[in-house]
Design a protein around this motif. Structure first.
Motif, PDB file in Angstrom:
ATOM      1  N   PRO A 243       0.812  -1.225   0.000  1.00  0.00           N
ATOM      2  CA  PRO A 243       0.000   0.000   0.000  1.00  0.00           C
ATOM      3  C   PRO A 243       0.844   1.273   0.000  1.00  0.00           C
ATOM      4  O   PRO A 243       0.568   2.217  -0.749  1.00  0.00           O
ATOM      5  N   ALA A 244       1.894   1.306   0.849  1.00  0.00           N
ATOM      6  CA  ALA A 244       2.718   2.516   0.939  1.00  0.00           C
ATOM      7  C   ALA A 244       3.396   2.789  -0.401  1.00  0.00           C
ATOM      8  O   ALA A 244       3.575   3.959  -0.795  1.00  0.00           O
ATOM      9  N   ALA A 245       3.773   1.733  -1.103  1.00  0.00           N
ATOM     10  CA  ALA A 245       4.450   1.912  -2.394  1.00  0.00           C
ATOM     11  C   ALA A 245       3.503   2.543  -3.413  1.00  0.00           C
ATOM     12  O   ALA A 245       3.903   3.441  -4.172  1.00  0.00           O
ATOM     13  N   LEU A 246       2.252   2.118  -3.427  1.00  0.00           N
ATOM     14  CA  LEU A 246       1.306   2.687  -4.391  1.00  0.00           C
ATOM     15  C   LEU A 246       1.019   4.145  -4.049  1.00  0.00           C
ATOM     16  O   LEU A 246       0.993   5.013  -4.924  1.00  0.00           O
ATOM     17  N   ARG A 247       0.852   4.431  -2.763  1.00  0.00           N
ATOM     18  CA  ARG A 247       0.592   5.825  -2.371  1.00  0.00           C
ATOM     19  C   ARG A 247       1.776   6.716  -2.729  1.00  0.00           C
ATOM     20  O   ARG A 247       1.609   7.822  -3.239  1.00  0.00           O
ATOM     21  N   SER A 248       2.976   6.211  -2.465  1.00  0.00           N
ATOM     22  CA  SER A 248       4.165   7.003  -2.744  1.00  0.00           C
ATOM     23  C   SER A 248       4.321   7.218  -4.252  1.00  0.00           C
ATOM     24  O   SER A 248       4.710   8.313  -4.703  1.00  0.00           O
ATOM     25  N   ALA A 249       3.992   6.209  -5.043  1.00  0.00           N
ATOM     26  CA  ALA A 249       4.072   6.377  -6.502  1.00  0.00           C
ATOM     27  C   ALA A 249       3.110   7.485  -6.938  1.00  0.00           C
ATOM     28  O   ALA A 249       3.511   8.408  -7.666  1.00  0.00           O
ATOM     29  N   ILE A 250       1.872   7.415  -6.484  1.00  0.00           N
ATOM     30  CA  ILE A 250       0.873   8.410  -6.898  1.00  0.00           C
ATOM     31  C   ILE A 250       1.306   9.809  -6.463  1.00  0.00           C
ATOM     32  O   ILE A 250       1.167  10.784  -7.212  1.00  0.00           O
ATOM     33  N   ALA A 251       1.887   9.912  -5.275  1.00  0.00           N
ATOM     34  CA  ALA A 251       2.313  11.219  -4.761  1.00  0.00           C
ATOM     35  C   ALA A 251       3.461  11.806  -5.567  1.00  0.00           C
ATOM     36  O   ALA A 251       3.686  13.017  -5.544  1.00  0.00           O
ATOM     37  N   ASP A 272      -5.516   8.727  -1.951  1.00  0.00           N
ATOM     38  CA  ASP A 272      -5.983  10.108  -2.041  1.00  0.00           C
ATOM     39  C   ASP A 272      -6.437  10.349  -3.488  1.00  0.00           C
ATOM     40  O   ASP A 272      -5.629  10.642  -4.367  1.00  0.00           O
ATOM     41  N   VAL A 273      -7.731  10.222  -3.709  1.00  0.00           N
ATOM     42  CA  VAL A 273      -8.260  10.328  -5.075  1.00  0.00           C
ATOM     43  C   VAL A 273      -8.085  11.748  -5.625  1.00  0.00           C
ATOM     44  O   VAL A 273      -7.964  11.945  -6.839  1.00  0.00           O
ATOM     45  N   VAL A 277      -7.186  12.825  -9.432  1.00  0.00           N
ATOM     46  CA  VAL A 277      -8.020  13.747 -10.217  1.00  0.00           C
ATOM     47  C   VAL A 277      -7.219  14.969 -10.660  1.00  0.00           C
ATOM     48  O   VAL A 277      -7.142  15.275 -11.858  1.00  0.00           O
ATOM     49  N   PHE A 278      -6.608  15.651  -9.697  1.00  0.00           N
ATOM     50  CA  PHE A 278      -5.997  16.939 -10.054  1.00  0.00           C
ATOM     51  C   PHE A 278      -4.701  16.784 -10.841  1.00  0.00           C
ATOM     52  O   PHE A 278      -4.297  17.692 -11.567  1.00  0.00           O
ATOM     53  N   LYS A 279      -4.069  15.606 -10.719  1.00  0.00           N
ATOM     54  CA  LYS A 279      -2.894  15.356 -11.574  1.00  0.00           C
ATOM     55  C   LYS A 279      -3.308  14.676 -12.884  1.00  0.00           C
ATOM     56  O   LYS A 279      -2.450  14.383 -13.719  1.00  0.00           O
TER      57      LYS A 279
END
Ligand code: NAD
Ligand code: ZN
Length: 342
Positions: A243-251, A272-273, A277-279
């Motif tokens: 999970p942390a890896a996916l969140r960090s990738a999106i960030a 964090d949808v 959205v905004f990216k």
């Protein structure tokens, strides 16, 4: 024949003498030469909740293999005894909407070799001819043995254009490692690999990573700054299931970036949808390989210089399957091969 069998619900695998499989009229009987151990095999061996839900013993496990054709069914005209082949591990239904449209990898009813039908950790395996991939003469047999996970890597790495792009690979297991080499071959600029295991970070460097990072020690934003990246990653490949890896990738994505998700999480992940959205990110799930475009791409990339052999780190006889599974489970390994000829 000898085969590695899950005999009953519960942990463990047994090396047993079982009857040789008999090919039907559309099938190919293959004498197995080498096999690769996949995370799926580890789940089945340890009998985790997924395996308990999914597997119906008795079952011969395994799906990554190379072997030699020994017999073909009466409808099979284009394969012959002696041909060196691997198998696509997803056996499709042939009747659903996507199958009939030729989009075989989207079949909603596919059955997994070594999961839903007897697999390849055996001296012989049977597959429908439409699942058999004929290798070119002289192919490295260890590479041929891992065409299935190599295909996962290629399917993921080629889901979005990487030429000139900055790529993040999260997770340097065998598939992440091969994806690094594919992204390098396909012309990525920077390839940043995030992986907590030191042995695998070292392998990732050999596969062509620009920078490797331990996500527990360093933030990806720091790495971006070091590389003078300005807007974030263009393409991310999630190959950890973490999970942390996916969140960090999106960030850490650039606006308009693309995230290909291959890793299989064990539970739901909250995201964090707003960031998606905004990216204006594109997220895409990747399952298996495209039949058979991915197989074609694997073949021609190897012929044009792609080298995935550093991802293969250990070899065992099938008789030493317990040691082979232990090293695959340890994490201090890339791909682990079992030899069924010795
Ligand atoms: P693997 O489990 O060997 O590799 C996963 C790697 O992720 C490990 O090296 C682990 O140390 C690393 N990792 C753990 N936490 C991390 C974090 N926070 N950040 C970055 N890396 C982290 O698996 P593999 O065989 O290379 O397969 C990769 C993933 O793909 C697995 O989740 C597997 O279940 C999945 N998979 C999916 C498909 C598909 O068709 N979608 C097919 C095969 C495998
Ligand atoms: Zn189908």
């Amino acid at each position: 024949m000898r085969a590695l069998v899950k005999t009953e619900a519960g942990p463990g695998l047994s090396l047993l003498d079982v009857p040789e499989p008999v090919p039907g009229i559309n099938d190919v009987l293959i004498k197995v030469r080498r096999t690769g151990i996949c995370g799926t095999d580890l789940h089945i061996e340890s009998w985790d909740p997924w395996a308990a839900r999914t597997i119906n013993p008795p079952l011969i496990v395994g799906h990554e293999f190379v072997g030699e054709v020994v017999e073909v069914g009466s409808n099979v005209t284009d394969l012959h005894p002696g041909d060196i082949v691997s198998g696509e591990g997803h056996v499709i239904c042939g009747r659903c909407r996507h199958c009939r449209a030729g989009r075989w990898h989207l079949c909603a009813n596919s059955i997994g070799l070594g999961v839903g039908r007897d697999g390849a950790f055996a001296e012989y395996v049977v597959l429908p001819v439409t699942n058999v991939w004929h290798h070119w003469p002289g192919i490295d047999e260890e590479v041929a043995a891992i065409f299935d996970p190599f295909g996962n890597a290629v399917h993921t790495a080629l889901s979005f254009p990487v030429l000139g792009e900055d790529v993040l690979v999260s997770g340097a297991g065998p598939i992440g490692l091969m994806a690094v080499a594919v992204a390098r071959h396909a012309g990525a600029r920077y390839i940043v690999v995030s992986e907590p295991n030191e042995y695998r970070r070292t392998l990732a460097e050999r596969m062509g990573a620009t920078v490797v990072v331990d996500p527990r020690e360093r933030d990806l934003a720091d790495v971006q700054a070091d590389l003078h990246m300005v807007e974030g990653f263009d393409v991310a490949m999630e190959m950890s299931g973490n999970p942390a890896a996916l969140r960090s990738a999106i960030a850490n994505m650039a606006h308009g970036g693309s995230v290909a998700i291959l890793g299989i999480p064990t539970a739901e992940i909250s995201l964090d949808v707003n960031e998606i959205v905004f990216k204006m990110l594109t997220l895409r799930g990747i399952y298996g390989r495209e039949m058979y475009e991915t197989w074609y791409k694997m073949t021609v990339m190897l012929q044009s210089g792609l080298d995935i052999t550093p991802a293969i780190t250990h070899r065992f006889s099938f008789r030493d399957h317990a040691a082979a599974f232990a090293v695959a489970r340890s994490g201090d390994s890339g791909k682990v091969i079992m030899d069924w000829t010795a």
